[in-house]
Motif scaffolding. Sequence first.
Motif, short mmCIF file in Angstrom:
data_model
loop_
_atom_site.label_atom_id
_atom_site.label_comp_id
_atom_site.label_asym_id
_atom_site.label_seq_id
_atom_site.Cartn_x
_atom_site.Cartn_y
_atom_site.Cartn_z
N TYR A 142 -18.20 19.90 114.42
CA TYR A 142 -19.34 20.13 115.30
C TYR A 142 -19.10 19.69 116.73
CZ TYR A 142 -22.84 22.27 112.39
OH TYR A 142 -23.54 23.18 111.64
N ILE A 143 -18.07 18.90 116.97
CA ILE A 143 -17.71 18.59 118.36
C ILE A 143 -17.25 19.84 119.08
CG2 ILE A 143 -16.13 17.31 119.86
CD1 ILE A 143 -16.01 15.14 117.72
N THR B 85 -13.96 31.96 124.98
CA THR B 85 -14.67 30.72 124.65
C THR B 85 -14.83 30.55 123.15
OG1 THR B 85 -15.91 30.89 126.73
CG2 THR B 85 -16.78 29.40 125.05
N PHE B 86 -15.26 31.62 122.48
CA PHE B 86 -15.44 31.57 121.03
C PHE B 86 -14.11 31.28 120.33
CE2 PHE B 86 -15.53 33.47 116.81
CZ PHE B 86 -16.72 32.97 116.30
N GLY B 87 -13.05 31.95 120.77
CA GLY B 87 -11.75 31.81 120.11
C GLY B 87 -11.15 30.43 120.27
N TYR B 88 -11.15 29.89 121.51
CA TYR B 88 -10.48 28.59 121.70
C TYR B 88 -11.29 27.47 121.07
CZ TYR B 88 -13.08 26.08 125.40
OH TYR B 88 -14.00 25.36 126.11
N MET B 89 -12.63 27.58 121.09
CA MET B 89 -13.44 26.53 120.47
C MET B 89 -13.31 26.55 118.95
SD MET B 89 -16.95 26.47 122.77
CE MET B 89 -17.58 25.03 121.90
N LEU B 90 -13.28 27.74 118.36
CA LEU B 90 -13.11 27.83 116.91
C LEU B 90 -11.74 27.31 116.49
CD1 LEU B 90 -14.61 28.82 114.39
CD2 LEU B 90 -13.47 31.02 114.66
N SER B 91 -10.72 27.61 117.27
CA SER B 91 -9.37 27.11 116.97
C SER B 91 -9.32 25.59 117.07
CB SER B 91 -8.36 27.74 117.92
OG SER B 91 -8.35 29.15 117.80
N LEU B 92 -9.93 25.04 118.13
CA LEU B 92 -9.97 23.58 118.28
C LEU B 92 -10.70 22.94 117.11
CD1 LEU B 92 -10.77 22.85 122.06
CD2 LEU B 92 -8.71 22.22 120.80
N ALA B 93 -11.82 23.53 116.70
CA ALA B 93 -12.60 22.97 115.60
C ALA B 93 -11.80 22.95 114.30
CB ALA B 93 -13.90 23.78 115.42
N TYR B 94 -11.13 24.05 114.02
CA TYR B 94 -10.38 24.14 112.76
C TYR B 94 -9.21 23.16 112.76
CZ TYR B 94 -8.44 26.23 108.54
OH TYR B 94 -7.99 26.43 107.26
N ILE C 18 -6.85 18.14 110.74
CA ILE C 18 -6.12 16.88 110.95
C ILE C 18 -6.96 15.70 110.48
CG2 ILE C 18 -5.18 15.33 112.72
CD1 ILE C 18 -4.43 17.87 114.32
N THR C 19 -8.25 15.70 110.85
CA THR C 19 -9.14 14.60 110.47
C THR C 19 -9.27 14.47 108.97
OG1 THR C 19 -10.42 14.88 112.52
CG2 THR C 19 -11.48 13.68 110.71
#
Length: 345
Positions: free
Chosen positions: A294-295, A320-329, A334-335
């Motif tokens: 959710y971050i 925006t949608f693509g890079y944020m979704l990639s960052l989230a996944y 990793i977490t």
Amino acid sequence: LQDGVINGVGSVIVFLPQILILFLFILLLEDLGYMARAAFLMDRIMGGAGLHGRAFIPLLSSFACAIPGIMATRVIDNPRDRLTTILVAPLMTCSARIPVYTLIISAFIPAKHVWGFVSLQGLVMFGLYAAGIASALGVSFLAKFFFWRDNPTPPFMLELPDYKLPRPRSVLMGLYTRAKMFLQRAGTTIFSMMVLIWFLASFPRPPAGATGPAIDYSLAAWLGHALEPVLSPVGFNWQINVALIPGMAAREVAVAALGTVYSIEGGKEAAQQIGQALAHQWSLATALSILVWYIFAPQCASTLAVIKRETGSWKWMAVTFGYMLSLAYIASFITYNIAVALGAG
């Protein structure tokens, strides 16, 4: 009405006081005349990350909601500085994330103190906000370094307004407007999404002689299980998958969707009951993974629509949608795996 509307919408409305507290402090800063001075003080830090000093006010506004924050970028003269600010504004922790953060932190983070005086739950919440800020500055730095390094940011000039005491009527009107917007959102977007989730979770009915919960035979279960191969590496079960889909319309819908999926009544105690259910259903690793998701995740259709309107291009909305979704996944993957390795699975 009870299972779809009251349980769902009611689970979100209980977070209105916390959201209004956030808006109150932002309105007080604006009326005091300190907001412009904060932008001036932050210019050097913002410039080091590839942002214009004027980006501070839109980004700070994005803590309340990214939509007015993105619209506030119109004060930035340089088109590329404005575009960079628009791209990173959704990473700031908006008020729509508060219901999700509050729910999961209260369910999984113990209410104890560290160093004798700091609340562990508050420290985790602060860390989520700090992660959003750090990621926004990091993305803007990378964008400036790789794409616009030949276009230095112009010097920052700003007329500072006088200090003044906040006008109570102005502050109250601002709070009323934002509360009205939130309740309208609850009565339209969240309401429609909850009716959809209730339908998916209720039909078709279980066959004769079925022994499992009714939802296990529903369209929602089928959809959630269909997404499991993609989202199981980040620790999400099928109930979370179901909540994420309507959450694309509005982030806070996830709380209401979980309440509907787990058949928990909305109202004053709804958040506590949902939290207790999640504490029994999820592992700590899964809870941490969804907090990190959710971050970064682009779960707000209205924000994406405003990005398209302000940039005049579908391309930047898709970026925006693509890079944020990639960052989230990536961050959730990793977490989750680190938490499992440390025994939190």
